[in-house]
Structure formats: structure tokens, C-alpha cells
Design a protein around this motif. Structure first.
Motif, mmCIF file in Angstrom:
data_model
loop_
_atom_site.group_PDB
_atom_site.id
_atom_site.type_symbol
_atom_site.label_atom_id
_atom_site.label_comp_id
_atom_site.label_asym_id
_atom_site.label_seq_id
_atom_site.Cartn_x
_atom_site.Cartn_y
_atom_site.Cartn_z
ATOM 1 N N ILE A 1 -64.731 5.745 29.111
ATOM 2 C CA ILE A 1 -65.119 4.632 28.218
ATOM 3 C C ILE A 1 -65.938 3.607 29.010
ATOM 4 O O ILE A 1 -66.971 3.134 28.551
ATOM 5 N N ASP A 2 -65.463 3.292 30.230
ATOM 6 C CA ASP A 2 -66.200 2.343 31.079
ATOM 7 C C ASP A 2 -67.615 2.848 31.337
ATOM 8 O O ASP A 2 -68.584 2.102 31.214
ATOM 9 N N ASN A 3 -67.707 4.115 31.709
ATOM 10 C CA ASN A 3 -69.026 4.672 32.027
ATOM 11 C C ASN A 3 -69.939 4.693 30.800
ATOM 12 O O ASN A 3 -71.138 4.425 30.922
ATOM 13 N N PHE A 4 -69.360 4.977 29.636
ATOM 14 C CA PHE A 4 -70.162 4.978 28.408
ATOM 15 C C PHE A 4 -70.722 3.586 28.154
ATOM 16 O O PHE A 4 -71.921 3.420 27.880
ATOM 17 N N THR B 1 -71.500 -5.248 27.918
ATOM 18 C CA THR B 1 -70.942 -4.244 28.833
ATOM 19 C C THR B 1 -69.419 -4.346 28.844
ATOM 20 O O THR B 1 -68.710 -3.340 28.837
ATOM 21 N N ILE C 1 -67.999 -3.853 24.789
ATOM 22 C CA ILE C 1 -67.932 -2.485 24.240
ATOM 23 C C ILE C 1 -66.737 -1.736 24.835
ATOM 24 O O ILE C 1 -65.945 -1.137 24.104
ATOM 25 N N THR C 2 -66.597 -1.801 26.143
ATOM 26 C CA THR C 2 -65.467 -1.092 26.758
ATOM 27 C C THR C 2 -64.133 -1.659 26.255
ATOM 28 O O THR C 2 -63.203 -0.909 25.933
ATOM 29 N N ILE D 1 -63.535 -0.510 22.512
ATOM 30 C CA ILE D 1 -63.110 0.895 22.363
ATOM 31 C C ILE D 1 -61.669 1.077 22.861
ATOM 32 O O ILE D 1 -60.853 1.738 22.223
ATOM 33 N N LYS D 2 -61.350 0.449 23.982
ATOM 34 C CA LYS D 2 -59.987 0.579 24.521
ATOM 35 C C LYS D 2 -58.962 -0.033 23.571
ATOM 36 O O LYS D 2 -57.853 0.482 23.415
ATOM 37 N N LEU E 1 -60.125 6.312 30.217
ATOM 38 C CA LEU E 1 -60.548 4.925 30.405
ATOM 39 C C LEU E 1 -61.812 4.852 31.248
ATOM 40 O O LEU E 1 -62.714 4.062 30.987
ATOM 41 N N ARG F 1 -70.783 5.899 41.547
ATOM 42 C CA ARG F 1 -71.158 4.732 40.752
ATOM 43 C C ARG F 1 -71.968 3.740 41.578
ATOM 44 O O ARG F 1 -72.897 3.117 41.091
ATOM 45 N N LEU G 1 -63.441 -2.773 32.746
ATOM 46 C CA LEU G 1 -64.180 -2.210 33.882
ATOM 47 C C LEU G 1 -63.421 -2.295 35.205
ATOM 48 O O LEU G 1 -63.272 -1.317 35.912
#
Lengths: 464, 90
Positions: free
Chosen positions: B45-48, A139, A142-143, A146-147, B42, A2, A161
């Protein structure tokens, strides 16, 4: 892996920025909001990334940008004063060492907010900054969205994140910001030119708004719920069919209740029963302490002065019979009110944060900057709402969006200490940029008869 | 013995590859493997989210550098009639 991707990405952005130096300013905004250095384990977190990119943005403006269209507004002046005043209280305050911790990032946020409007001298730049702010916050949104859909989240349990509590990564702050920028998302979807309105923009915006509405559920921050209510009321002001909108909003709200996680409903229920809630009782005790402190020290105690407080308050027992007994860190002796002793509790309100840390002058400056922003956006909205010019149709809707975003922040900040949140100062800078840009354009477009443009000698010759 | 295998799997997942030898998968603690699957989800999802927004940001920058109105704009459309104080003057 990353880390390498982030480094490559940043290098690509910076490389493109050399073609148009304003992009450096956008890259700085990106670094400030997303903080890629915090998402990486090595490389980026070992260099002063934001300082380097701010230097590039500043140099780009000084060397390559046209300064004749830049304007300096009264509110930028107020921010300079606030910066100087904060510097003064930092070095002369009650806890200078503690104050330095906060001063270290506050001055950067203020300097960038003072600098940013100078660069916002075209419509496209204003739009680009708005888009960057929304996408950078997206950023996290969205995460988080979804979570939340997957697991329901939890107070302090939803990790966005990284497991960090700084900046936008803190639950209450991201809840407030996610809701506050919904009006900006809507504006971009209707008036954007970088991503012109089409079906992809429409569906992306709808999905993003849905994710933003899920954030307060995921983080279970009560501030977020208050912000959603404020947004619903504010939207009511500008919709065409108010009763239909209100009816639909209430119906949707009621329909959503069965889908909400039980833990969320329980936590939101504590809003009503604040006397039995430790968090709410602490806030009231801290606010009382702050007023007393400010009366004794009207010039403020400097950053992080809350660390001086020692609080003693009574907590009413939770009267709900059906709830499992609440667990406390202290022993209960009888059924009466519980006396709690606490110390160094944060302000939990931006207004009291300003009052305690910067005293009455700091609070007045802060209110001037923020209420002034809301007022100026209202002025712009009224001035441009009936414009017939094709090129100015975007102004009133953006002014409304910025005004609503700011009102949501002002209400949310009643319960969260975010008086110096850099994202909000970018919002302030965006407002100032729009305001000064439109003043200049209005001046340039002013009705100017041909006779006025001719030299006086030519006019006298023509009439004789 | 089983614990050692789970540890080996965890280390391998973090350090080497997500594909594991069958022997390790056959003897795993269900809680451990559930937690690992959850963590991987998880992470995905973060990477997406990062990929989506960063991709859009990059496209935005690419479009911006090709737009001349980023730095220079045409003059505004002039007012059709006098406004404000000018009404009195004329």
C-alpha cells in the motif's frame, strides 16, 4: 531498493529544475512535506538534503529569476519580526538548550515562508505550488486512507509510510491538514491547468477527498472530526442549494455511522465527557498553567518551555456503566474524583503554545499573520467574485479555498500545538503570493485613458 | 525445528526474495505468517501511494518545464472602465 529509487527520482527532479529554476522551490516543498530522507535507510538520510535544495532554490531565484515582479508584503514583514523575536526568546528563554531543539527547524520553516512569496509571480507558479502541496500530502493521505479501509486504523496505530511522529506524520496533524486541503483539491479539479479538468482528474479528486475524510477515522484524532464539522459548515456558505446540501451532509453522516469502527465511536464519545478524559483534563490544566506563566513572564519563556510545568488536576470517574472499567497508571482509592499529578505536558494548542513560548508579543504577531491571511483572502474573494474577465475567474475560488483551509487550521490548532507547522506556513506563503500577485496585476490592468498615456506636450498640441 | 524454519523464512523474505522454498511454507506458525502477509500488504500500500503521487508530481514537473507562462505572462486584460478613485477624477 527504495533508497535508490528515491535518489534517482530526486536527481531526475533536480535535473529538470535546471531548465526552470522555480522547480527547485517546488522540490524543496516536496522534501519538506514528504521528507524522503526519513523514508530511506541510507544515502539520503546521511546528507543535509533540505539545506542543499533550499540553497539551490535561493540561488535559482537570485541568479536566474526576474525580480522586478516580486513584492514584499506586510505579513512577510511580520514573519521576519516573528523570526527575530523567536530567536531572541530562544537565546534568553527559560530553557535555552531545550529551545534550541525546536528553533533548529522553526527558523527554516519561517525563512522558507518569507522567501516563497517572492517567487510566486505568475498564476502558473501559484497553481504549481498548490498542486505540489496537495500531491505531497496525498502521499500520506492515500496510504492512510487505504489502510483505514482495510483495518479501521486506531489511535496511534495507523502507520503512515514510517512509524514517526514528526511533521505531517503525526496523527492529529495529518488529520487536520488532510481536511484543510480538501478545498484546495476541489479548486485544482475545477481550475487546474497542469492537469486540466477531465474525468480522470474528477475521479482522482473524489477518491482523494474520500481518503482525506478517512484519515481522522484511521488516526482516531478528535481534532480531525472537529475539522470535518468546520469544513461542512464552511462549504455551506458557498453552495447554491443550502438546505439540500445540509440535508445530504446530515444523511451521509448518519449513514456513515454504522461503518465506523467501534474504537473510533468510543474515542469520539470522549469529546462529550471531557472531565473523565485524561487527555482533555491535561489540556485544561496545561492551559491554566500557561496563562499563569505568561502573566508572570509576559515576554514568553522560549521554545519547549512547557517542560517546566508540574500539573495537579482532578479527573472525574467515567460514569458510563456499560463501558469496561478504564485503566489508569495510578491506583484508585474510592469512587470520587481522581487526583492526577503530571509534569512536562505539551501545550496541546497552538494559541497557548505561542502564549507560553513567545509571550503576548509573539501571540499577537502570530495572530496578525494568520487572521490577517483569512481577512486578505476574504478581501480578494469579494473583489473578484463578480469579475467578468476570463483570466480572473480562478481568483475568487482560490481565495475561498485558501480562506477555508486557513479557518480549518485555526480551529484545529485550538487542540493541537502546530503553531510553526511548515506546511501551514507554506499555505500562508501561498496566500501572500496570491495577494501580491493580484495587487500587481490589478495595478497593471488599471483603466488608463489614452490621454493619460501621452506626454503633456503632445496633448496640448492636439487640443490647440 | 519449526521455529528455525520460520526464522529462515523471515530472513529470506527480508534479505533475499519473497518466493520461499515449499518446505518452509509447509511448516510455519500461522501467527507469524499472518503477520508477515499483513506487513507485506502494508508495504505494498505504501509503495502504491508513493508511486502514484510521485508519478503525478513528475508528470506535473515535465509539463511545467514546457510551459512558457511559468516564468513570463502576458499583460492582464485592461479594465473596461475606471474603478475606485479614478471614477471621481474623470
Amino acid at each position: 531498493m527504495r533508497d535508490l529509487v528515491f535518489v534517482a527520482y530526486l536527481l531526475a527532479l533536480l535535473f529538470l529544475a535546471f531548465k526552470r529554476p522555480f522547480i527547485f522551490t517546488l522540490v524543496y516543498a516536496y522534501i519538506d512535506i514528504v521528507a524522503p530522507q526519513r523514508l530511506s535507510y541510507f544515502l539520503l538520510n546521511s546528507i543535509p538534503l533540505s539545506l542543499i535544495v533550499f540553497g539551490m532554490a535561493f540561488l535559482g531565484y537570485v541568479v536566474a529569476d526576474d525580480k522586478k515582479d516580486s513584492r514584499f508584503s506586510v505579513r512577510q514583514g511580520a514573519m521576519v519580526l516573528l523570526l527575530l523575536y523567536c530567536g531572541y526568546t530562544t537565546f534568553t528563554g527559560a530553557l535555552p538548550e531545550d529551545a534550541m531543539e525546536k528553533w533548529d527547524w522553526v527558523w527554516k520553516a519561517l525563512v522558507f515562508a518569507i522567501f516563497l512569496p517572492l517567487t510566486l509571480r505568475t498564476k502558473l507558479r501559484i497553481e504549481a505550488l498548490t498542486l505540489f502541496m496537495v500531491l505531497c500530502a496525498a502521499t500520506l493521505i492515500i496510504t492512510g486512507g487505504i489502510k483505514t479501509l482495510g483495518s479501521g486504523g486506531g489511535y496511534g496505530a495507523l502507520v503512515l509510510l514510517i512509524d514517526d511522529n514528526a511533521g505531517l506524520y503525526e496523527g492529529s496533524i495529518i488529520s487536520m491538514v488532510a481536511i484543510a486541503i480538501i478545498p484546495l483539491m476541489l479548486w485544482l479539479s475545477k481550475h487546474g491547468t497542469i492537469f486540466p479538468p477531465d474525468w480522470r482528474v474528477k475521479y482522482f479528486t473524489l477518491a482523494l477527498i474520500f481518503a482525506a475524510l478517512l484519515i481522522p477515522i484511521g488516526t482516531q484524532a478528535r481534532t480531525g472530526l472537529v475539522c470535518i464539522a468546520v469544513l461542512a459548515v464552511l462549504q455551506l456558505r458557498f453552495v447554491k442549494y443550502r438546505f439540500l446540501y445540509a440535508g445530504m451532509a446530515v444523511t451521509l453522516g448518519l449513514m456513515a455511522i454504522p461503518f465506523l469502527p467501534q474504537s473510533f465511536s468510543d474515542r469520539m464519545g470522549t469529546i462529550q465527557n471531557y472531565q473523565a478524559d485524561e487527555s482533555a483534563s491535561t489540556r485544561i490544566a496545561v492551559w491554566e498553567w500557561t496563562i499563569e506563566y505568561a502573566n508572570a513572564n509576559p515576554m514568553g519563556g522560549g521554545f519547549n518551555v512547557y517542560r517546566l510545568n508540574k500539573l495537579r488536576y482532578e479527573l472525574a470517574p467515567d460514569k458510563k456503566g456499560d463501558q469496561p472499567e478504564q485503566e489508569y497508571d495510578y491506583e484508585l482509592e474510592d469512587d470520587g474524583p481522581i487526583e492526577v499529578i503530571d509534569e512536562a505536558r505539551a501545550f496541546h494548542s497552538s494559541y497557548f503554545e505561542m502564549l507560553g513560548e513567545q509571550g503576548y508579543p509573539g501571540l499577537a504577531l502570530w495572530l496578525f499573520i494568520h487572521i490577517g491571511g483569512i481577512w486578505r483572502m476574504e478581501v480578494l474573494r469579494r473583489r473578484y467574485r463578480k469579475t467578468t474577465k476570463e483570466g480572473e475567474m480562478w481568483v475568487a475560488p482560490l481565495a475561498i479555498a485558501l480562506e477555508n483551509a486557513h479557518i480549518i487550521y485555526m480551529v484545529g490548532s485550538l487542540f493541537v500545538g502546530v503553531a510553526f507547522q511548515p506546511f501551514v506556513y507554506m499555505l500562508v506563503a501561498l496566500q501572500i503570493g496570491l495577494d501580491t500577485y493580484m495587487s500587481r496585476r490589478a495595478q497593471e490592468a488599471k483603466w488608463n485613458p489614452i490621454a493619460g498615456r501621452l506626454p503633456s506636450s503632445t496633448w496640448s498640441q492636439a487640443t490647440s | 525445528m519449526c521455529k528455525i524454519r520460520v526464522m529462515a523464512q523471515t530472513v529470506a523474505r527480508k534479505g533475499l526474495t519473497s518466493r520461499q522454498p515449499k518446505a518452509c511454507i509447509a511448516c510455519t506458525d500461522t501467527h507469524e505468517s499472518d503477520a508477515l502477509v499483513e506487513a507485506a500488504k502494508l508495504h505494498m500500500i505504501d509503495n502504491f501511494s508513493i508511486a502514484l503521487t510521485h508519478g503525478l508530481l513528475l508528470i506535473a514537473v515535465w509539463r511545467l518545464i514546457h510551459r512558457p507562462d511559468l516564468d513570463h505572462e502576458d499583460p492582464p486584460e485592461p479594465d473596461a472602465e475606471p474603478e475606485g478613485f479614478q471614477v471621481k477624477r474623470n
